[in-house]
Design a protein around this motif. Sequence first.
Motif, PDB file in Angstrom:
ATOM      1  N   UNK A   6      -2.065   7.486  13.962  1.00  0.00           N
ATOM      2  CA  UNK A   6      -2.313   8.226  12.721  1.00  0.00           C
ATOM      3  C   UNK A   6      -1.735   9.624  12.869  1.00  0.00           C
ATOM      4  N   UNK A   7      -1.100  10.125  11.838  1.00  0.00           N
ATOM      5  CA  UNK A   7      -0.614  11.510  11.819  1.00  0.00           C
ATOM      6  C   UNK A   7      -0.311  11.852  10.373  1.00  0.00           C
ATOM      7  N   UNK A   8      -0.299  13.143  10.064  1.00  0.00           N
ATOM      8  CA  UNK A   8       0.006  13.559   8.692  1.00  0.00           C
ATOM      9  C   UNK A   8       1.479  13.256   8.385  1.00  0.00           C
ATOM     10  N   UNK A   9       1.737  12.946   7.114  1.00  0.00           N
ATOM     11  CA  UNK A   9       3.124  12.625   6.713  1.00  0.00           C
ATOM     12  C   UNK A   9       3.851  13.923   6.355  1.00  0.00           C
ATOM     13  N   UNK A  10       4.412  14.552   7.369  1.00  0.00           N
ATOM     14  CA  UNK A  10       5.028  15.871   7.148  1.00  0.00           C
ATOM     15  C   UNK A  10       6.555  15.811   7.116  1.00  0.00           C
ATOM     16  N   UNK A  11       7.139  14.681   7.530  1.00  0.00           N
ATOM     17  CA  UNK A  11       8.607  14.615   7.570  1.00  0.00           C
ATOM     18  C   UNK A  11       9.193  14.460   6.159  1.00  0.00           C
ATOM     19  N   UNK A  12      10.416  14.941   5.969  1.00  0.00           N
ATOM     20  CA  UNK A  12      11.008  14.887   4.616  1.00  0.00           C
ATOM     21  C   UNK A  12      11.423  13.481   4.172  1.00  0.00           C
ATOM     22  N   UNK A  13      11.527  12.555   5.121  1.00  0.00           N
ATOM     23  CA  UNK A  13      11.893  11.175   4.740  1.00  0.00           C
ATOM     24  C   UNK A  13      10.870  10.217   5.363  1.00  0.00           C
ATOM     25  N   UNK A  14      10.313   9.331   4.550  1.00  0.00           N
ATOM     26  CA  UNK A  14       9.352   8.345   5.070  1.00  0.00           C
ATOM     27  C   UNK A  14       9.815   6.942   4.676  1.00  0.00           C
ATOM     28  N   UNK A  15       9.820   6.055   5.657  1.00  0.00           N
ATOM     29  CA  UNK A  15      10.254   4.667   5.448  1.00  0.00           C
ATOM     30  C   UNK A  15       9.016   3.778   5.548  1.00  0.00           C
ATOM     31  N   UNK A  16       8.759   3.024   4.489  1.00  0.00           N
ATOM     32  CA  UNK A  16       7.513   2.253   4.409  1.00  0.00           C
ATOM     33  C   UNK A  16       7.744   0.792   4.810  1.00  0.00           C
ATOM     34  N   UNK A  17       7.247   0.446   6.003  1.00  0.00           N
ATOM     35  CA  UNK A  17       7.337  -0.932   6.510  1.00  0.00           C
ATOM     36  C   UNK A  17       5.936  -1.454   6.839  1.00  0.00           C
ATOM     37  N   UNK A  18       4.952  -1.115   5.985  1.00  0.00           N
ATOM     38  CA  UNK A  18       3.593  -1.597   6.285  1.00  0.00           C
ATOM     39  C   UNK A  18       3.488  -3.092   5.999  1.00  0.00           C
ATOM     40  N   UNK A  19       3.893  -3.514   4.803  1.00  0.00           N
ATOM     41  CA  UNK A  19       3.879  -4.938   4.454  1.00  0.00           C
ATOM     42  C   UNK A  19       5.130  -5.292   3.652  1.00  0.00           C
ATOM     43  N   UNK A  20       5.607  -6.497   3.870  1.00  0.00           N
ATOM     44  CA  UNK A  20       6.723  -7.014   3.073  1.00  0.00           C
ATOM     45  C   UNK A  20       6.198  -8.144   2.201  1.00  0.00           C
ATOM     46  N   UNK A  21       6.909  -9.259   2.186  1.00  0.00           N
ATOM     47  CA  UNK A  21       6.464 -10.349   1.309  1.00  0.00           C
ATOM     48  C   UNK A  21       5.247 -11.089   1.862  1.00  0.00           C
ATOM     49  N   UNK A  22       4.754 -10.668   3.019  1.00  0.00           N
ATOM     50  CA  UNK A  22       3.553 -11.311   3.587  1.00  0.00           C
ATOM     51  C   UNK A  22       2.254 -10.687   3.123  1.00  0.00           C
ATOM     52  N   UNK A  23       2.314  -9.665   2.257  1.00  0.00           N
ATOM     53  CA  UNK A  23       1.066  -9.066   1.748  1.00  0.00           C
ATOM     54  C   UNK A  23       0.252 -10.153   1.053  1.00  0.00           C
TER      55      UNK A  23
END
Length: 461
Positions: A104-121
């Motif tokens: 866990x960490x704060x989202x401070x970077x200028x670019x964030x790539x979201x790979x939490x879930x794909x079609x398996x949600x």
Amino acid sequence: MNSTAVLSVEAMRAAEQAAMNAGISEWELMQRAGQGAARWVMRMAAGRPVTVLCGPGNNGGDGYVIAGCLHAKGYKVRVIAPVEPKSETARKARAAFDGEVMGRAALTDPVVVDCLFGYGLSRNAKGEFANLLEELAASDCYKIAIDVPSSVESDSGSVLGPLPRYNLTLALGAWKQAHFLMPAMASMGALRCVPIGLALNDASDQSTTAPRLTAPAADSHKYRRGLLAVVAGSMPGAPLLSAEAAMHAGAGYVKLVSDHSHPDAPADLVIEQDLDAVLEDERISAVLTGPGLGRDDEARKRLSRVLGSGRPCVLDADALHLLRPDMLKGADVTKLCLTPHEGELATLCESFGVTLQSKLDRARRLHDVTGMTVLAKGPDTVLADREGMRFFPRGSSWLSVAGSGDVLAGIVASRLAVHSDTMRACEEAVWLHHEAARRAAPAFSASDLACALIPAMASFL
Ligand SMILES: NC(=O)C1=CN([C@@H]2O[C@H](COP(=O)(O)OP(=O)(O)OC[C@H]3O[C@@H](n4cnc5c(N)ncnc54)[C@H](OP(=O)(O)O)[C@@H]3O)[C@@H](O)[C@H]2O)[C@@H](O)CC1
Ligand SMILES: [K+]
């Protein structure tokens, strides 16, 4: 080259399995997906620090591959992973990544790539996953969704958790249905597809690309270029609007069959009263009815006469409320096009015994049970026809204006009058409708939209 195939989760898993049967391992597919996505991420990040959010499945696995590629190129990159990977291939990708991984960490970077879930949600995103997505939604960073946004269900486009607005969504291997369905589609930003070498040639469902229209043949005259009859009913405005749109969408001759006087009609629109005489004219190549038709007995009779004419036909608005299975006896259903909005689609489903819930399923089944072309219009228009489903890029939200559907019906009918192909007419019409909206000034009226069809036509010639 990118494929236009649009795959359900089931079809996607089958395509991946076929690739694996052909000797391409899941690990190799993940490398291709991750490396292809990483090229886009680097293009967008342009040297800025990147955070990659990794979930428990193979979408998370892609995230570790992306992070690894960035790391190798000297990017400042870190992974936030609320849980350890569960799938074998994702675990392997996690082990291969030797950069920073945090729970866990704060989202401070200028670019964030979201790979939490794909079609398996498979259910609502909760707890730490929901917190991260909420924080991402509130951040002003540049947001990239990998495959699909993580709270989006891939088949239905429905939303199962906090939904950030992404700047870019990278479909992996093939388009998924959610890329073309609301409400998901509105959150995805620009859409790009990263090929991973799947064999997609047999896919029946496709996204559409801009149509190529042709100028009339050198020896054309007004009758051979498409003679369209727009059959009006109790209300004068809507069919006039459809007729005006049709006049700008390629037909050589448009007749409005109406008992009203239409003082506002353009001088070059021919208005006739005798429906039977018009329908008996051999040169009529298509008929449109429904806008302003009414729903009384007289309207029902007019609809039956239109259906009995055997001409290629577009049915919209009131015609969709009046249509019943017995009216189709003896009709060549392959010549008939329905253009329902959501409410009309629900009515049609009731009339034809279709009990499915989603717009996509309803349109598909309605075509399957009736044989007619079904253009289910709206902010996420889908087309169901003999070759499968067709999907469209997002159109202007200014199209949500009264009369917009009458204009669309007029364009479909005009294209149908030109070449008699229902599916092609619908595809061309949606693109023309979108392009006219793009060319009209914002907050346009439906009449402005019909006028903007003139320059819109030029875009596709
Ligand atoms: N297969 C291939 O060849 C390739 C696939 N590729 C990539 O794989 C992605 C599909 O991967 P995937 O099938 O592993 O699904 P994914 O979306 O990562 O998540 C599933 C995991 O999440 C969990 N889970 C679900 N919902 C949850 C919730 N609400 N809250 C919490 N947990 C939840 C679920 O757990 P379970 O339901 O089993 O308990 C499972 O552990 C695809 O989109 C693409 O990115 C590419 O690399 C190309 C090659
Ligand atoms: K994702």
